[in-house]
Design a protein around this motif. Structure first.
Motif, PDB file in Angstrom:
ATOM      1  N   MET A 135      -1.306 -21.764  46.235  1.00 50.70           N
ATOM      2  CA  MET A 135      -1.078 -20.579  47.588  1.00 50.70           C
ATOM      3  C   MET A 135      -1.350 -19.396  47.147  1.00 50.70           C
ATOM      4  O   MET A 135      -1.937 -18.918  48.030  1.00 50.70           O
ATOM      5  CB  MET A 135       0.249 -21.184  47.907  1.00 50.70           C
ATOM      6  N   LYS A 136      -1.005 -19.062  46.173  1.00 51.24           N
ATOM      7  CA  LYS A 136      -1.178 -17.526  45.810  1.00 51.24           C
ATOM      8  C   LYS A 136      -1.373 -17.379  44.234  1.00 51.24           C
ATOM      9  O   LYS A 136      -0.364 -17.818  43.310  1.00 51.24           O
ATOM     10  CB  LYS A 136       0.046 -16.747  46.328  1.00 51.24           C
ATOM     11  N   PRO A 137      -2.448 -16.787  43.932  1.00 51.60           N
ATOM     12  CA  PRO A 137      -2.732 -16.784  42.267  1.00 51.60           C
ATOM     13  C   PRO A 137      -2.039 -15.511  41.714  1.00 51.60           C
ATOM     14  O   PRO A 137      -1.291 -14.555  42.359  1.00 51.60           O
ATOM     15  CB  PRO A 137      -4.324 -16.251  42.162  1.00 51.60           C
ATOM     16  N   ASP A 192      -7.328 -11.984  42.680  1.00 50.80           N
ATOM     17  CA  ASP A 192      -8.073 -13.048  43.538  1.00 50.80           C
ATOM     18  C   ASP A 192      -8.160 -14.424  42.822  1.00 50.80           C
ATOM     19  O   ASP A 192      -7.954 -15.480  43.537  1.00 50.80           O
ATOM     20  CB  ASP A 192      -9.375 -12.596  43.885  1.00 50.80           C
ATOM     21  N   VAL A 193      -8.087 -14.646  41.560  1.00 55.85           N
ATOM     22  CA  VAL A 193      -8.292 -16.100  40.978  1.00 55.85           C
ATOM     23  C   VAL A 193      -7.616 -16.335  39.824  1.00 55.85           C
ATOM     24  O   VAL A 193      -7.799 -15.416  38.968  1.00 55.85           O
ATOM     25  CB  VAL A 193      -9.971 -16.374  40.805  1.00 55.85           C
ATOM     26  N   GLY A 205      -7.991 -19.766  43.553  1.00 50.62           N
ATOM     27  CA  GLY A 205      -7.501 -18.836  44.432  1.00 50.62           C
ATOM     28  C   GLY A 205      -6.754 -19.121  45.379  1.00 50.62           C
ATOM     29  O   GLY A 205      -6.148 -20.401  45.846  1.00 50.62           O
ATOM     30  N   THR A 206      -6.522 -18.176  46.357  1.00 50.59           N
ATOM     31  CA  THR A 206      -5.470 -18.430  47.641  1.00 50.59           C
ATOM     32  C   THR A 206      -6.066 -19.554  48.596  1.00 50.59           C
ATOM     33  O   THR A 206      -7.385 -19.615  48.897  1.00 50.59           O
ATOM     34  CB  THR A 206      -5.527 -17.271  48.332  1.00 50.59           C
ATOM     35  N   ASP A 207      -5.411 -20.524  49.001  1.00 46.75           N
ATOM     36  CA  ASP A 207      -5.633 -21.426  49.724  1.00 46.75           C
ATOM     37  C   ASP A 207      -6.621 -22.576  49.192  1.00 46.75           C
ATOM     38  O   ASP A 207      -7.163 -23.251  50.162  1.00 46.75           O
ATOM     39  CB  ASP A 207      -6.227 -21.065  51.249  1.00 46.75           C
ATOM     40  N   ASN A 208      -6.878 -22.532  47.841  1.00 38.55           N
ATOM     41  CA  ASN A 208      -7.596 -23.691  47.434  1.00 38.55           C
ATOM     42  C   ASN A 208      -6.997 -24.851  47.370  1.00 38.55           C
ATOM     43  O   ASN A 208      -5.629 -24.693  47.057  1.00 38.55           O
ATOM     44  CB  ASN A 208      -8.187 -23.431  45.984  1.00 38.55           C
ATOM     45  N   ASP A 259      -5.583 -19.559  32.113  1.00 43.79           N
ATOM     46  CA  ASP A 259      -6.264 -19.449  30.743  1.00 43.79           C
ATOM     47  C   ASP A 259      -6.577 -18.321  30.120  1.00 43.79           C
ATOM     48  O   ASP A 259      -6.943 -18.321  28.961  1.00 43.79           O
ATOM     49  CB  ASP A 259      -7.395 -20.281  31.032  1.00 43.79           C
ATOM     50  N   GLU A 260      -6.228 -17.245  30.479  1.00 44.70           N
ATOM     51  CA  GLU A 260      -6.752 -16.062  29.928  1.00 44.70           C
ATOM     52  C   GLU A 260      -6.320 -15.766  28.374  1.00 44.70           C
ATOM     53  O   GLU A 260      -6.877 -15.362  27.906  1.00 44.70           O
ATOM     54  CB  GLU A 260      -6.120 -14.740  30.839  1.00 44.70           C
ATOM     55  N   ASP A 261      -5.024 -16.358  28.330  1.00 44.71           N
ATOM     56  CA  ASP A 261      -4.324 -16.149  26.985  1.00 44.71           C
ATOM     57  C   ASP A 261      -3.209 -17.144  26.893  1.00 44.71           C
ATOM     58  O   ASP A 261      -2.233 -16.554  27.254  1.00 44.71           O
ATOM     59  CB  ASP A 261      -4.129 -14.612  26.645  1.00 44.71           C
TER      60      ASP A 261
END
Length: 101
Positions: free
Chosen positions: A1-3, A7-8, A32-35, A56-58
């Motif tokens: 719904m909201k990252p 944006d992602v 991202g949003t609405d995926n 997954d960033e860290d």
């Protein structure tokens, strides 16, 4: 719904501390949003199980986008919401099937 990020998010799903989606060799999935992403995941458990969503960033405490605990007696079907520290919101549609004992 909201990252969580602007944006992602690069998301991974874990059950009881083990990555189950996407496959470990596939790394992560950008959302991202609405995926909306269909996942056909089956996991047997008794008692309770914990499903956690990570960015997954860290992978660590600060990258956890939320977790939900399910019990055998959980209401089903349903929608679980993950709320991250950075304001992210994700939904997981689920169904728990009970098999004979």
């Amino acid at each position: 719904m909201k990252p969580d990020d602007s944006d992602v998010d690069q998301v991974k799903l874990q059950i009881d501390g083990r990555q189950i989606w996407p496959n470990q060799d596939d790394g992560y999935f950008s959302m991202g949003t609405d995926n909306e992403v269909p996942m056909d995941i089956e996991k047997s458990f008794r008692g309770r199980t914990v499903v956690a969503l990570y960015d997954d960033e860290d992978v660590g405490r600060d990258s956890r986008l939320g977790e939900v605990e399910f019990e055998e007696s959980s209401r089903t079907p349903g929608v679980a919401r993950f709320h991250g520290n950075g304001g992210s919101v994700y939904e997981l549609w689920y169904e728990i099937f009970r098999y004979g004992r």
